[in-house]
Design a protein around this motif. Structure first.
Motif, PDB file in Angstrom:
ATOM      1  N   SER A 168       0.855  -1.195   0.000  1.00  0.00           N
ATOM      2  CA  SER A 168       0.000   0.000   0.000  1.00  0.00           C
ATOM      3  C   SER A 168       0.897   1.252   0.000  1.00  0.00           C
ATOM      4  O   SER A 168       1.912   1.271   0.704  1.00  0.00           O
ATOM      5  CB  SER A 168      -0.861  -0.030   1.274  1.00  0.00           C
ATOM      6  OG  SER A 168      -1.456   1.218   1.474  1.00  0.00           O
ATOM      7  N   PRO A 169       0.597   2.235  -0.817  1.00  0.00           N
ATOM      8  CA  PRO A 169      -0.629   2.376  -1.647  1.00  0.00           C
ATOM      9  C   PRO A 169      -0.535   1.676  -3.002  1.00  0.00           C
ATOM     10  O   PRO A 169      -1.357   1.886  -3.851  1.00  0.00           O
ATOM     11  CB  PRO A 169      -0.743   3.890  -1.832  1.00  0.00           C
ATOM     12  CG  PRO A 169       0.654   4.386  -1.787  1.00  0.00           C
ATOM     13  CD  PRO A 169       1.398   3.477  -0.870  1.00  0.00           C
ATOM     14  N   ASN A 170       0.524   0.903  -3.232  1.00  0.00           N
ATOM     15  CA  ASN A 170       0.595   0.073  -4.440  1.00  0.00           C
ATOM     16  C   ASN A 170       0.474   0.927  -5.702  1.00  0.00           C
ATOM     17  O   ASN A 170      -0.316   0.673  -6.593  1.00  0.00           O
ATOM     18  CB  ASN A 170      -0.559  -0.960  -4.423  1.00  0.00           C
ATOM     19  CG  ASN A 170      -0.220  -2.191  -5.297  1.00  0.00           C
ATOM     20  OD1 ASN A 170       0.948  -2.481  -5.519  1.00  0.00           O
ATOM     21  ND2 ASN A 170      -1.238  -2.850  -5.792  1.00  0.00           N
ATOM     22  N   THR A 171       1.294   1.974  -5.707  1.00  0.00           N
ATOM     23  CA  THR A 171       1.276   2.947  -6.815  1.00  0.00           C
ATOM     24  C   THR A 171       2.707   3.166  -7.278  1.00  0.00           C
ATOM     25  O   THR A 171       3.614   3.299  -6.436  1.00  0.00           O
ATOM     26  CB  THR A 171       0.666   4.292  -6.315  1.00  0.00           C
ATOM     27  OG1 THR A 171      -0.550   3.985  -5.639  1.00  0.00           O
ATOM     28  CG2 THR A 171       0.405   5.251  -7.464  1.00  0.00           C
ATOM     29  N   SER A 172       2.907   3.215  -8.585  1.00  0.00           N
ATOM     30  CA  SER A 172       4.291   3.115  -9.085  1.00  0.00           C
ATOM     31  C   SER A 172       5.177   4.294  -8.647  1.00  0.00           C
ATOM     32  O   SER A 172       6.382   4.132  -8.483  1.00  0.00           O
ATOM     33  CB  SER A 172       4.278   3.037 -10.614  1.00  0.00           C
ATOM     34  OG  SER A 172       3.764   4.258 -11.109  1.00  0.00           O
ATOM     35  N   ASN A 173       4.596   5.470  -8.396  1.00  0.00           N
ATOM     36  CA  ASN A 173       5.492   6.592  -8.049  1.00  0.00           C
ATOM     37  C   ASN A 173       5.394   6.977  -6.578  1.00  0.00           C
ATOM     38  O   ASN A 173       5.623   8.118  -6.204  1.00  0.00           O
ATOM     39  CB  ASN A 173       5.162   7.788  -8.948  1.00  0.00           C
ATOM     40  CG  ASN A 173       3.711   8.234  -8.765  1.00  0.00           C
ATOM     41  OD1 ASN A 173       2.914   7.511  -8.154  1.00  0.00           O
ATOM     42  ND2 ASN A 173       3.377   9.393  -9.302  1.00  0.00           N
ATOM     43  N   VAL A 174       5.003   5.947  -5.752  1.00  0.00           N
ATOM     44  CA  VAL A 174       4.938   6.190  -4.297  1.00  0.00           C
ATOM     45  C   VAL A 174       5.752   5.126  -3.562  1.00  0.00           C
ATOM     46  O   VAL A 174       5.613   3.929  -3.825  1.00  0.00           O
ATOM     47  CB  VAL A 174       3.467   6.118  -3.796  1.00  0.00           C
ATOM     48  CG1 VAL A 174       3.422   6.348  -2.287  1.00  0.00           C
ATOM     49  CG2 VAL A 174       2.598   7.137  -4.539  1.00  0.00           C
ATOM     50  N   ILE A 175       6.601   5.573  -2.667  1.00  0.00           N
ATOM     51  CA  ILE A 175       7.368   4.622  -1.843  1.00  0.00           C
ATOM     52  C   ILE A 175       6.388   3.853  -0.957  1.00  0.00           C
ATOM     53  O   ILE A 175       5.550   4.478  -0.290  1.00  0.00           O
ATOM     54  CB  ILE A 175       8.370   5.381  -0.934  1.00  0.00           C
ATOM     55  CG1 ILE A 175       9.344   6.194  -1.774  1.00  0.00           C
ATOM     56  CG2 ILE A 175       9.116   4.391  -0.025  1.00  0.00           C
ATOM     57  CD1 ILE A 175      10.092   7.241  -0.959  1.00  0.00           C
ATOM     58  N   PRO A 176       6.402   2.507  -0.995  1.00  0.00           N
ATOM     59  CA  PRO A 176       5.426   1.737  -0.198  1.00  0.00           C
ATOM     60  C   PRO A 176       5.504   2.091   1.288  1.00  0.00           C
ATOM     61  O   PRO A 176       6.559   1.977   1.903  1.00  0.00           O
ATOM     62  CB  PRO A 176       5.836   0.290  -0.448  1.00  0.00           C
ATOM     63  CG  PRO A 176       6.589   0.316  -1.747  1.00  0.00           C
ATOM     64  CD  PRO A 176       7.296   1.631  -1.743  1.00  0.00           C
ATOM     65  N   GLY A 177       4.351   2.521   1.800  1.00  0.00           N
ATOM     66  CA  GLY A 177       4.279   2.887   3.228  1.00  0.00           C
ATOM     67  C   GLY A 177       3.920   1.698   4.090  1.00  0.00           C
ATOM     68  O   GLY A 177       4.306   1.575   5.239  1.00  0.00           O
ATOM     69  N   MET A 178       3.154   0.755   3.459  1.00  0.00           N
ATOM     70  CA  MET A 178       2.646  -0.359   4.292  1.00  0.00           C
ATOM     71  C   MET A 178       2.705  -1.647   3.466  1.00  0.00           C
ATOM     72  O   MET A 178       2.284  -1.659   2.300  1.00  0.00           O
ATOM     73  CB  MET A 178       1.189  -0.066   4.676  1.00  0.00           C
ATOM     74  CG  MET A 178       0.542  -1.114   5.546  1.00  0.00           C
ATOM     75  SD  MET A 178       1.258  -1.033   7.218  1.00  0.00           S
ATOM     76  CE  MET A 178       0.036  -1.961   8.127  1.00  0.00           C
ATOM     77  N   VAL A 179       3.224  -2.695   4.060  1.00  0.00           N
ATOM     78  CA  VAL A 179       3.189  -4.017   3.404  1.00  0.00           C
ATOM     79  C   VAL A 179       2.700  -5.049   4.422  1.00  0.00           C
ATOM     80  O   VAL A 179       3.121  -5.034   5.583  1.00  0.00           O
ATOM     81  CB  VAL A 179       4.592  -4.419   2.882  1.00  0.00           C
ATOM     82  CG1 VAL A 179       4.632  -5.894   2.486  1.00  0.00           C
ATOM     83  CG2 VAL A 179       4.998  -3.546   1.696  1.00  0.00           C
ATOM     84  N   THR A 180       1.748  -5.873   3.976  1.00  0.00           N
ATOM     85  CA  THR A 180       1.332  -7.006   4.825  1.00  0.00           C
ATOM     86  C   THR A 180       1.610  -8.281   4.026  1.00  0.00           C
ATOM     87  O   THR A 180       1.477  -8.278   2.790  1.00  0.00           O
ATOM     88  CB  THR A 180      -0.185  -6.952   5.135  1.00  0.00           C
ATOM     89  OG1 THR A 180      -0.889  -6.966   3.893  1.00  0.00           O
ATOM     90  CG2 THR A 180      -0.551  -5.714   5.930  1.00  0.00           C
ATOM     91  N   HIS A 181       2.032  -9.317   4.722  1.00  0.00           N
ATOM     92  CA  HIS A 181       2.232 -10.588   4.000  1.00  0.00           C
ATOM     93  C   HIS A 181       2.034 -11.772   4.928  1.00  0.00           C
ATOM     94  O   HIS A 181       1.989 -11.628   6.165  1.00  0.00           O
ATOM     95  CB  HIS A 181       3.601 -10.628   3.324  1.00  0.00           C
ATOM     96  CG  HIS A 181       4.784 -10.583   4.244  1.00  0.00           C
ATOM     97  ND1 HIS A 181       5.220 -11.683   4.957  1.00  0.00           N
ATOM     98  CD2 HIS A 181       5.617  -9.569   4.577  1.00  0.00           C
ATOM     99  CE1 HIS A 181       6.286 -11.339   5.664  1.00  0.00           C
ATOM    100  NE2 HIS A 181       6.549 -10.051   5.456  1.00  0.00           N
ATOM    101  N   SER A 182       1.895 -12.919   4.306  1.00  0.00           N
ATOM    102  CA  SER A 182       1.704 -14.166   5.065  1.00  0.00           C
ATOM    103  C   SER A 182       3.071 -14.839   5.261  1.00  0.00           C
ATOM    104  O   SER A 182       4.050 -14.493   4.601  1.00  0.00           O
ATOM    105  CB  SER A 182       0.809 -15.120   4.259  1.00  0.00           C
ATOM    106  OG  SER A 182       1.486 -15.439   3.029  1.00  0.00           O
ATOM    107  N   LEU A 183       3.109 -15.753   6.219  1.00  0.00           N
ATOM    108  CA  LEU A 183       4.242 -16.670   6.355  1.00  0.00           C
ATOM    109  C   LEU A 183       3.645 -18.037   6.683  1.00  0.00           C
ATOM    110  O   LEU A 183       2.900 -18.182   7.656  1.00  0.00           O
ATOM    111  CB  LEU A 183       5.193 -16.226   7.474  1.00  0.00           C
ATOM    112  CG  LEU A 183       6.257 -17.262   7.876  1.00  0.00           C
ATOM    113  CD1 LEU A 183       7.173 -17.637   6.701  1.00  0.00           C
ATOM    114  CD2 LEU A 183       7.086 -16.757   9.064  1.00  0.00           C
ATOM    115  N   ASP A 184       3.947 -19.007   5.826  1.00  0.00           N
ATOM    116  CA  ASP A 184       3.489 -20.394   6.036  1.00  0.00           C
ATOM    117  C   ASP A 184       4.761 -21.195   6.310  1.00  0.00           C
ATOM    118  O   ASP A 184       5.661 -21.214   5.480  1.00  0.00           O
ATOM    119  CB  ASP A 184       2.791 -20.886   4.756  1.00  0.00           C
ATOM    120  CG  ASP A 184       2.402 -22.363   4.822  1.00  0.00           C
ATOM    121  OD1 ASP A 184       1.269 -22.691   4.437  1.00  0.00           O
ATOM    122  OD2 ASP A 184       3.242 -23.189   5.234  1.00  0.00           O
TER     123      ASP A 184
END
Ligand code: HGY
Ligand code: MN
Ligand code: MN
Length: 429
Positions: A285-301
């Motif tokens: 997030s915000p998942n926009t090409s000219n914005v440094i990602p502020g937030m990332v969520t991910h899984s771990l299995d």
């Protein structure tokens, strides 16, 4: 009773087996067309496709002559009752939800074989020494709410009401989904089979690995199932302008997550004999090409045949995550969503299954552990469990290329029918 057993064993002739096999193949095809996505097979918990699939499975269980109900969580339950007052429950099950872009055998194959096993006994009007339950579990993959084994947890009496507040990617809670379909969350626990009423559990499932292909065998026994944990991780950095923010003063959440993911891969490779670890789902997030990602969520299995080693690795990886967050001045959040210990299959049931494999003229009896999780994990808390693996081409699964030869399905069906005969005679006085 002995006479009727002879009827069963001798009467399951090749024609009936061929008819049953064809029916399984047709039904696998039909189920595989029921998807929420036009471009691939995807059937998450309680979506429109999931409901449509449950109605179809319900009708197939009725066609088999079973008394069929759908419980609050969405399990489809067909029962062939015994006349014996003290009869316990033997359950044959697997799941009808899928991962995204799934194969057509993972789950449905076990359900359809179970229906054929019951239908054959029903056809001869065998008075069973136990209640035979065929159960299509509503959610095993946990793709929608990150909780594996939701359906079987209810049957086993292990449903955790905390899960009801879990939300899917659209922010819809598990409770809203159940109530939106007319269910009462307070009655979920009524749907369990009490521990004292269990006789055992049997699940047929594709191997989802390469061993049966390598050994050139259609089926094999399963010795046990690996311990598994699911974690939700988030990285909170600082969104910023991609053009004006100097590289050395960024709090880029995606770079933190990427460093963490490669570190997890490195730990997995260094311990590859007894560990697998996967970051399979990631949102930026915000998942926009000219914005440094502020937030990332991910899984771990993360999984291991050794539960205590798995706990050790979980702790190590969480510590490493904190270190990366500190170094990059990023907020790190780690939520353990589920931990399932490693389980063993039951020796006595596996002995009956081993005899059945031999009676099915399979050239060799092989027993292997399962790296994949199955509903047997949840049921093993209350009952002895057994599993039969069926070969799938090149071990490919969780992929539309998943494939099972019709001859292997037929071999599995023959072994399953022998297993039912063995089970009946083992419990017939
Ligand atoms: O992830 C698994 O092992 C299974 O497919 N739910
Ligand atoms: Mn499965
Ligand atoms: Mn699966």
């Amino acid at each position: 009773m002995f006479l009727q057993m002879m009827v069963i064993i001798t009467s399951t002739n090749t024609i009936q087996t061929a008819v049953a096999n064809d029916r399984i193949l047709r039904r696998l095809e039909e189920l595989s067309t029921i998807s929420d996505d036009n471009d691939c097979l995807s059937r998450f918990y309680f979506t429109a496709a999931h409901q449509q699939a449950s109605d179809l499975i319900h009708s197939w269980m009725e066609e088999a002559g079973l008394d069929v109900t759908k419980d609050t969580i969405g399990n489809i339950r067909g029962i062939y009752r015994s006349d014996r007052a003290d009869a316990k429950h033997f359950v044959i099950g697997s799941h009808y939800d899928t991962v995204h872009d799934a194969g057509k055998y993972d789950g449905p194959l076990g359900i359809l074989l179970g229906i054929e096993m019951a239908q054959r006994l029903k056809k001869y009007g065998i008075d069973l020494p136990f209640h035979l339950n065929c159960i299509a579990f509503a959610d095993e993959e946990g793709s929608r709410f990150s909780t594996a084994y939701l359906g079987s947890s209810v049957i086993a009496g292990n449903f955790d009401h905390e899960w009801l507040s879990r939300k899917d990617d659209r922010g819809v809670s598990f409770q809203e989904v159940i109530e939106g379909n007319g269910g009462q969350v307070n009655s979920i626990s009524d749907d369990q089979i009490p521990q004292e009423d269990w006789l055992g559990y049997f699940e047929v499932h594709i191997e989802q690995g390469p061993v049966l292909c390598k050994q050139d065998l259609p089926v094999c026994l399963v010795s046990g199932i690996a311990a598994q944990a699911r974690v939700n991780v988030s990285w909170k950095g600082m969104a910023g302008h991609a053009g004006t923010s100097p590289m050395d003063i960024r709090n880029d959440a995606l770079c933190a997550a990427a460093e963490f993911t490669l570190l997890i891969e490195d730990i997995g490779k260094k311990n590859k004999e007894q560990l697998v670890a996967t970051v399979g789902k990631l949102n930026v997030s915000p998942n926009t090409s000219n914005v440094i990602p502020g937030m990332v969520t991910h899984s771990l299995d993360i999984r291991s045949p050794n539960g205590s080693f798995l706990s050790e690795m979980i702790e190590l990886i969480q510590t490493k995550g904190k270190e990366i967050a500190q170094k990059r001045t990023i907020e790190f959040d780690w939520k353990l969503m589920q931990f399932n210990p490693a389980i063993d299959c039951d020796d006595q049931l596996q002995e009956l299954l081993e005899r059945s494999i031999k009676k099915g003229n399979i050239s060799q009896v092989l027993k292997i552990p399962s790296g994949a999780g199955h509903d047997a994990v949840m049921i093993s808390a209350v009952a002895p469990v057994s599993m039969l693996f069926v070969r799938c081409t090149e071990g490919i699964s969780h992929n539309p290329l998943e494939y099972v030869e019709s001859s292997d399905i037929k071999d599995a069906l023959i072994v399953c029918n022998h297993f039912m005969d063995e089970l009946i005679s083992a419990h017939t006085i």
